[in-house]
Motif scaffolding. Structure first.
Motif, short mmCIF file in Angstrom:
data_model
loop_
_atom_site.label_atom_id
_atom_site.label_comp_id
_atom_site.label_asym_id
_atom_site.label_seq_id
_atom_site.Cartn_x
_atom_site.Cartn_y
_atom_site.Cartn_z
N TRP A 107 1.25 -1.69 -0.11
CA TRP A 107 -0.02 -0.13 -0.17
C TRP A 107 1.13 1.09 0.40
CZ3 TRP A 107 -4.91 2.32 0.13
CH2 TRP A 107 -5.18 3.10 0.11
N ASP A 108 1.74 1.47 1.11
CA ASP A 108 2.68 2.60 0.65
C ASP A 108 3.08 2.94 -0.22
OD1 ASP A 108 2.00 2.86 3.40
OD2 ASP A 108 3.42 2.16 4.67
N GLN A 109 4.51 1.56 -0.85
CA GLN A 109 4.97 2.14 -1.88
C GLN A 109 3.70 1.83 -3.13
OE1 GLN A 109 6.11 -1.56 -4.17
NE2 GLN A 109 8.01 -0.90 -4.39
N VAL A 110 2.44 2.10 -3.56
CA VAL A 110 2.10 2.34 -4.73
C VAL A 110 1.91 3.66 -4.35
CG1 VAL A 110 -0.30 2.36 -5.43
CG2 VAL A 110 1.01 -0.11 -4.53
N ILE A 111 1.15 3.26 -3.00
CA ILE A 111 0.86 5.21 -2.50
C ILE A 111 2.12 6.36 -2.88
CG2 ILE A 111 0.16 6.52 -0.61
CD1 ILE A 111 -2.29 4.82 -2.32
N HIS A 144 -8.68 3.70 -13.68
CA HIS A 144 -9.16 3.38 -12.82
C HIS A 144 -8.85 5.05 -12.01
CE1 HIS A 144 -8.21 -1.03 -13.69
NE2 HIS A 144 -9.79 -0.90 -12.41
N GLY A 145 -8.84 5.57 -12.24
CA GLY A 145 -9.02 7.03 -11.87
C GLY A 145 -10.22 8.05 -11.84
N LEU A 146 -11.19 6.40 -12.38
CA LEU A 146 -12.59 7.53 -12.32
C LEU A 146 -13.67 6.15 -12.50
CD1 LEU A 146 -12.64 8.24 -16.22
CD2 LEU A 146 -12.65 9.80 -14.07
N VAL A 147 -13.42 4.99 -12.38
CA VAL A 147 -14.22 3.75 -12.22
C VAL A 147 -13.11 2.58 -11.01
CG1 VAL A 147 -16.01 4.11 -13.54
CG2 VAL A 147 -14.06 2.24 -13.55
N ALA A 148 -14.09 1.76 -10.39
CA ALA A 148 -12.58 0.84 -9.34
C ALA A 148 -12.84 -0.84 -9.86
CB ALA A 148 -13.50 0.77 -8.45
N SER A 149 -12.04 -1.51 -9.72
CA SER A 149 -12.00 -2.57 -9.80
C SER A 149 -11.91 -3.55 -8.66
CB SER A 149 -11.32 -3.71 -10.95
OG SER A 149 -11.40 -2.93 -12.47
N PRO A 150 -11.79 -4.47 -8.17
CA PRO A 150 -12.02 -5.27 -7.46
C PRO A 150 -9.79 -5.91 -7.31
CG PRO A 150 -12.96 -6.82 -8.34
CD PRO A 150 -13.22 -5.22 -9.02
N GLN A 151 -8.99 -6.29 -6.20
CA GLN A 151 -8.27 -6.64 -5.71
C GLN A 151 -7.08 -4.43 -6.13
OE1 GLN A 151 -7.26 -9.42 -4.80
NE2 GLN A 151 -9.45 -9.74 -5.01
N LYS A 152 -7.87 -3.67 -6.29
CA LYS A 152 -7.07 -2.58 -6.73
C LYS A 152 -6.42 -1.16 -5.46
CE LYS A 152 -6.27 -4.46 -11.57
NZ LYS A 152 -5.96 -4.21 -12.61
N VAL A 153 -7.30 -1.90 -4.23
CA VAL A 153 -7.50 -0.77 -3.32
C VAL A 153 -6.49 0.86 -3.74
CG1 VAL A 153 -6.84 -1.52 -1.37
CG2 VAL A 153 -7.84 -0.24 -1.15
N ALA A 154 -5.37 -0.01 -3.39
CA ALA A 154 -3.77 0.71 -3.67
C ALA A 154 -3.81 2.23 -5.10
CB ALA A 154 -2.48 0.32 -2.99
#
Ligand code: NAD
Length: 260
Positions: A107-111, A144-154
């Motif tokens: 999480w920290d790395q992706v953010i 994914h800046g506009l809509v979501a998909s599962p498994q990609k929270v970060a």
């Protein structure tokens, strides 16, 4: 033509960033490359882009998860090529897991890379653009800046954040000659997506060809990858006079993904 302009493209040793760097070089901008990879291969890439397009091309190995290195890279570009006129915040990574299983360090790395890196890049480059009265900031978000998909929270959190900070910067810079926009690609076949395809083929016991079709078809009405060259074309357009009043906008280039 972008002759005399200096463009810094983060994460441009591969995939979309490389496509954007090549397109900006073809439009005669001088280029500062950035990203990881084999030193010899990066030098070959740098020399190839310079020779092909007759522009100056530099390279800086800043780690986009490190704010001080981003500031040092922007300063180095200014020293060796000239102040950065065009900043493309493109470097990004992916990691997939459910929310409850998502490792804290991932999480920290992706953010740090996909979200904070964009902030620190803009912060470092804006003063030079304001001083010149001209600038283009292009943030590579995602569908994914506009809509979501599962498994990609970060990733989804970071990309929604990129779209948000694009709007803030655009408003602040509205009368300074600097535009700030986000490009929101759908599927582009790069190493980032190839890894997801290999993972999925292994998990589902299907061929690469089958999972490639499934991956695109489950999200996009148009069952076709966008290419790095096409993303490059959109970036060049955003640098043109025709795009001078486009600011604060997420531009989708996604085969209809977010039209649904
Ligand atoms: P890629 O893996 O091919 O390229 C990523 C680039 O970023 C590489 O040059 C890599 O060296 C660099 N990079 C990674 N971590 C870095 C760090 N800490 N510091 C500096 N450079 C770093 O991936 P890509 O598909 O070309 O992705 C580029 C951008 O496009 C990312 O922001 C990604 O989220 C976004 N995007 C990709 C797709 C797609 O389908 N491929 C879709 C939408 C958005």
């Amino acid at each position: 033509s972008l002759q005399g302009k200096v463009a810094l493209v983060t994460g441009s040793t591969s995939g979309i960033g490389l496509g954007i760097a090549r397109a900006l070089a073809a439009a005669e901008a001088d280029i500062m490359l950035n990203g990881f990879g084999d030193a010899g291969q990066i030098e070959a890439l740098r020399a190839d882009i310079a020779a092909t397009h007759g522009v100056k091309v530099g390279y800086h190995g800043a780690d986009i998860s490190k704010p001080a290195q981003i500031a040092a890279m922007v300063a180095d570009a200014a020293k060796t090529l000239g102040p950065v006129d065009i900043l493309v915040n493109n470097a990004g990574i992916q990691f997939t897991a459910s929310v409850e299983e998502f490792p804290d360090d991932r999480w920290d790395q992706v953010i740090a890379i996909n979200l904070s890196g964009v902030f620190h890049g803009m912060k470092a480059a804006i003063p030079g653009m304001k001083a010149k009265g001209w600038g283009r900031i292009i943030n590579i978000a995602s569908a994914h800046g506009l809509v979501a998909s599962p498994q990609k929270v970060a990733y989804v959190a970071a990309k929604h954040g990129v779209v948000g900070m694009t709007k803030v910067a655009a408003i602040e810079l509205a009368n300074s000659g600097v535009t700030v926009n986000a490009i929101c690609p759908g599927w582009v076949l790069t190493p980032l997506v190839e890894k997801q395809l290999h993972d999925r083929a292994g998990r589902e016991g299907k061929t690469l060809e089958q999972v490639t079709h499934d991956l695109v078809a489950e999200k996009q009405p148009m069952v076709k990858f966008t290419t790095p060259e096409q993303i490059g074309g959109l970036a060049v357009f955003l640098c043109s006079d025709a795009a001078a009043t486009i600011t604060g906008t997420p531009l989708s280039i996604d085969g209809g993904w977010t039209a649904q």
